[in-house]
Design a protein around this motif. Structure first.
Motif, PDB file in Angstrom:
ATOM      1  N   TYR A 152      -3.116  17.515  -5.315  1.00  0.00           N
ATOM      2  CA  TYR A 152      -3.059  16.267  -6.082  1.00  0.00           C
ATOM      3  C   TYR A 152      -2.560  16.628  -7.481  1.00  0.00           C
ATOM      4  O   TYR A 152      -2.917  17.671  -8.027  1.00  0.00           O
ATOM      5  CB  TYR A 152      -4.461  15.638  -6.141  1.00  0.00           C
ATOM      6  N   PRO A 153      -1.715  15.790  -8.070  1.00  0.00           N
ATOM      7  CA  PRO A 153      -1.160  16.124  -9.395  1.00  0.00           C
ATOM      8  C   PRO A 153      -2.245  16.330 -10.454  1.00  0.00           C
ATOM      9  O   PRO A 153      -3.285  15.681 -10.436  1.00  0.00           O
ATOM     10  CB  PRO A 153      -0.322  14.899  -9.748  1.00  0.00           C
ATOM     11  N   SER A 154      -1.962  17.255 -11.325  1.00  0.00           N
ATOM     12  CA  SER A 154      -2.855  17.475 -12.459  1.00  0.00           C
ATOM     13  C   SER A 154      -2.007  17.478 -13.725  1.00  0.00           C
ATOM     14  O   SER A 154      -0.786  17.516 -13.662  1.00  0.00           O
ATOM     15  CB  SER A 154      -3.604  18.802 -12.317  1.00  0.00           C
ATOM     16  N   LEU A 164       4.459  10.170  -5.766  1.00  0.00           N
ATOM     17  CA  LEU A 164       4.149  10.117  -4.328  1.00  0.00           C
ATOM     18  C   LEU A 164       2.810  10.795  -4.040  1.00  0.00           C
ATOM     19  O   LEU A 164       2.007  10.294  -3.237  1.00  0.00           O
ATOM     20  CB  LEU A 164       5.265  10.759  -3.505  1.00  0.00           C
ATOM     21  N   ARG A 165       2.540  11.912  -4.696  1.00  0.00           N
ATOM     22  CA  ARG A 165       1.264  12.595  -4.487  1.00  0.00           C
ATOM     23  C   ARG A 165       0.099  11.812  -5.093  1.00  0.00           C
ATOM     24  O   ARG A 165      -1.003  11.828  -4.548  1.00  0.00           O
ATOM     25  CB  ARG A 165       1.329  14.027  -5.025  1.00  0.00           C
ATOM     26  N   LEU A 166       0.345  11.084  -6.191  1.00  0.00           N
ATOM     27  CA  LEU A 166      -0.694  10.225  -6.765  1.00  0.00           C
ATOM     28  C   LEU A 166      -1.039   9.083  -5.808  1.00  0.00           C
ATOM     29  O   LEU A 166      -2.197   8.705  -5.654  1.00  0.00           O
ATOM     30  CB  LEU A 166      -0.230   9.611  -8.096  1.00  0.00           C
ATOM     31  N   ILE A 168      -0.408   3.300 -11.312  1.00  0.00           N
ATOM     32  CA  ILE A 168       0.828   3.771 -10.668  1.00  0.00           C
ATOM     33  C   ILE A 168       1.903   2.699 -10.751  1.00  0.00           C
ATOM     34  O   ILE A 168       3.054   2.982 -11.103  1.00  0.00           O
ATOM     35  CB  ILE A 168       0.572   4.187  -9.203  1.00  0.00           C
ATOM     36  N   ARG A 169       1.537   1.467 -10.438  1.00  0.00           N
ATOM     37  CA  ARG A 169       2.497   0.359 -10.473  1.00  0.00           C
ATOM     38  C   ARG A 169       3.070   0.184 -11.877  1.00  0.00           C
ATOM     39  O   ARG A 169       4.279   0.068 -12.058  1.00  0.00           O
ATOM     40  CB  ARG A 169       1.824  -0.932 -10.023  1.00  0.00           C
ATOM     41  N   GLU A 170       2.210   0.180 -12.867  1.00  0.00           N
ATOM     42  CA  GLU A 170       2.634   0.025 -14.257  1.00  0.00           C
ATOM     43  C   GLU A 170       3.586   1.150 -14.660  1.00  0.00           C
ATOM     44  O   GLU A 170       4.627   0.913 -15.279  1.00  0.00           O
ATOM     45  CB  GLU A 170       1.389   0.025 -15.148  1.00  0.00           C
ATOM     46  N   PHE A 171       3.230   2.377 -14.291  1.00  0.00           N
ATOM     47  CA  PHE A 171       4.067   3.527 -14.640  1.00  0.00           C
ATOM     48  C   PHE A 171       5.430   3.438 -13.949  1.00  0.00           C
ATOM     49  O   PHE A 171       6.472   3.584 -14.593  1.00  0.00           O
ATOM     50  CB  PHE A 171       3.364   4.842 -14.273  1.00  0.00           C
ATOM     51  N   VAL A 172       5.432   3.206 -12.648  1.00  0.00           N
ATOM     52  CA  VAL A 172       6.689   3.220 -11.887  1.00  0.00           C
ATOM     53  C   VAL A 172       7.603   2.078 -12.314  1.00  0.00           C
ATOM     54  O   VAL A 172       8.787   2.295 -12.601  1.00  0.00           O
ATOM     55  CB  VAL A 172       6.420   3.169 -10.363  1.00  0.00           C
ATOM     56  N   ILE A 173       7.078   0.865 -12.364  1.00  0.00           N
ATOM     57  CA  ILE A 173       7.934  -0.292 -12.651  1.00  0.00           C
ATOM     58  C   ILE A 173       8.324  -0.359 -14.122  1.00  0.00           C
ATOM     59  O   ILE A 173       9.503  -0.490 -14.453  1.00  0.00           O
ATOM     60  CB  ILE A 173       7.245  -1.594 -12.202  1.00  0.00           C
ATOM     61  N   ASP A 174       7.341  -0.282 -15.007  1.00  0.00           N
ATOM     62  CA  ASP A 174       7.623  -0.494 -16.425  1.00  0.00           C
ATOM     63  C   ASP A 174       8.257   0.707 -17.117  1.00  0.00           C
ATOM     64  O   ASP A 174       9.134   0.539 -17.966  1.00  0.00           O
ATOM     65  CB  ASP A 174       6.342  -0.876 -17.178  1.00  0.00           C
ATOM     66  N   VAL A 205       3.192   5.870   4.196  1.00  0.00           N
ATOM     67  CA  VAL A 205       4.398   5.541   3.429  1.00  0.00           C
ATOM     68  C   VAL A 205       4.802   6.724   2.552  1.00  0.00           C
ATOM     69  O   VAL A 205       5.977   7.108   2.494  1.00  0.00           O
ATOM     70  CB  VAL A 205       4.171   4.277   2.565  1.00  0.00           C
ATOM     71  N   THR A 206       3.834   7.316   1.862  1.00  0.00           N
ATOM     72  CA  THR A 206       4.172   8.418   0.957  1.00  0.00           C
ATOM     73  C   THR A 206       4.652   9.643   1.732  1.00  0.00           C
ATOM     74  O   THR A 206       5.556  10.336   1.271  1.00  0.00           O
ATOM     75  CB  THR A 206       2.974   8.793   0.067  1.00  0.00           C
ATOM     76  N   GLU A 207       4.065   9.896   2.881  1.00  0.00           N
ATOM     77  CA  GLU A 207       4.525  11.035   3.702  1.00  0.00           C
ATOM     78  C   GLU A 207       5.971  10.827   4.129  1.00  0.00           C
ATOM     79  O   GLU A 207       6.799  11.740   4.028  1.00  0.00           O
ATOM     80  CB  GLU A 207       3.633  11.222   4.934  1.00  0.00           C
TER      81      GLU A 207
END
Length: 148
Positions: free
Chosen positions: A115-117, A81-83, A37-43, A91-93
């Motif tokens: 949950y995302p698919s 957020l769902r991931l 998640i961190r890699e996806f969001v930031i990078d 925090v996500t809520e």
């Protein structure tokens, strides 16, 4: 409407992130989930997609392209957020509520959403050329920056 190269690319990267997170949760490897998640969001989301879209978002009169980018961004943020929800539920809520995702989805809580698919994200039929084209553009941008 047809999706742009950067929209297809970010959705392809989101699909890969969902697959990694699902595998991480199934094997109870929360480190792998948070890293993905961190890699996806930031990078990718912030470092590439938002940078590419920024000029269109800043336009005085947004056009159809900007609206399409915004829809893809909202979809992607909701998915992220769902991931992240199983790991950081409070925090996500709060973010999900404040970003107005509850009104869009007609749900009272992120808990009510699945949950995302990857269902529906394979609209490009694994068009790996999208990834290759985007990587070529990113390489050109990095090379150009390094020349300055």
């Amino acid at each position: 409407a047809s999706l742009s190269l950067e929209e297809k690319w970010i959705l392809l990267r989101l699909e890969e992130c969902i697959m990694k997170c699902t595998a991480g949760l199934e094997s109870i490897d929360l480190g792998a989930v948070t890293h993905s998640i961190r890699e996806f969001v930031i990078d990718e989301l912030c470092g590439v997609y938002l940078e590419v879209c920024k000029p269109e978002f800043a336009a005085v009169e947004p056009d159809l392209s900007a609206m399409s980018h915004l829809k893809v961004l909202c979809f992607t943020l909701d998915s992220v957020l769902r991931l992240l929800h199983p790991i950081a539920p409070y925090v996500t809520e709060e973010l999900w509520q404040r970003l107005g995702m509850s009104m869009e989805k007609n749900k009272n809580s992120i808990l009510e959403t699945p949950y995302p698919s990857t269902d529906g994200l394979d609209v490009f039929e694994k068009d790996r050329l999208v990834g290759e084209k985007m990587n070529q553009l990113l390489d050109v941008a990095r090379t150009t920056r390094s020349l300055k």
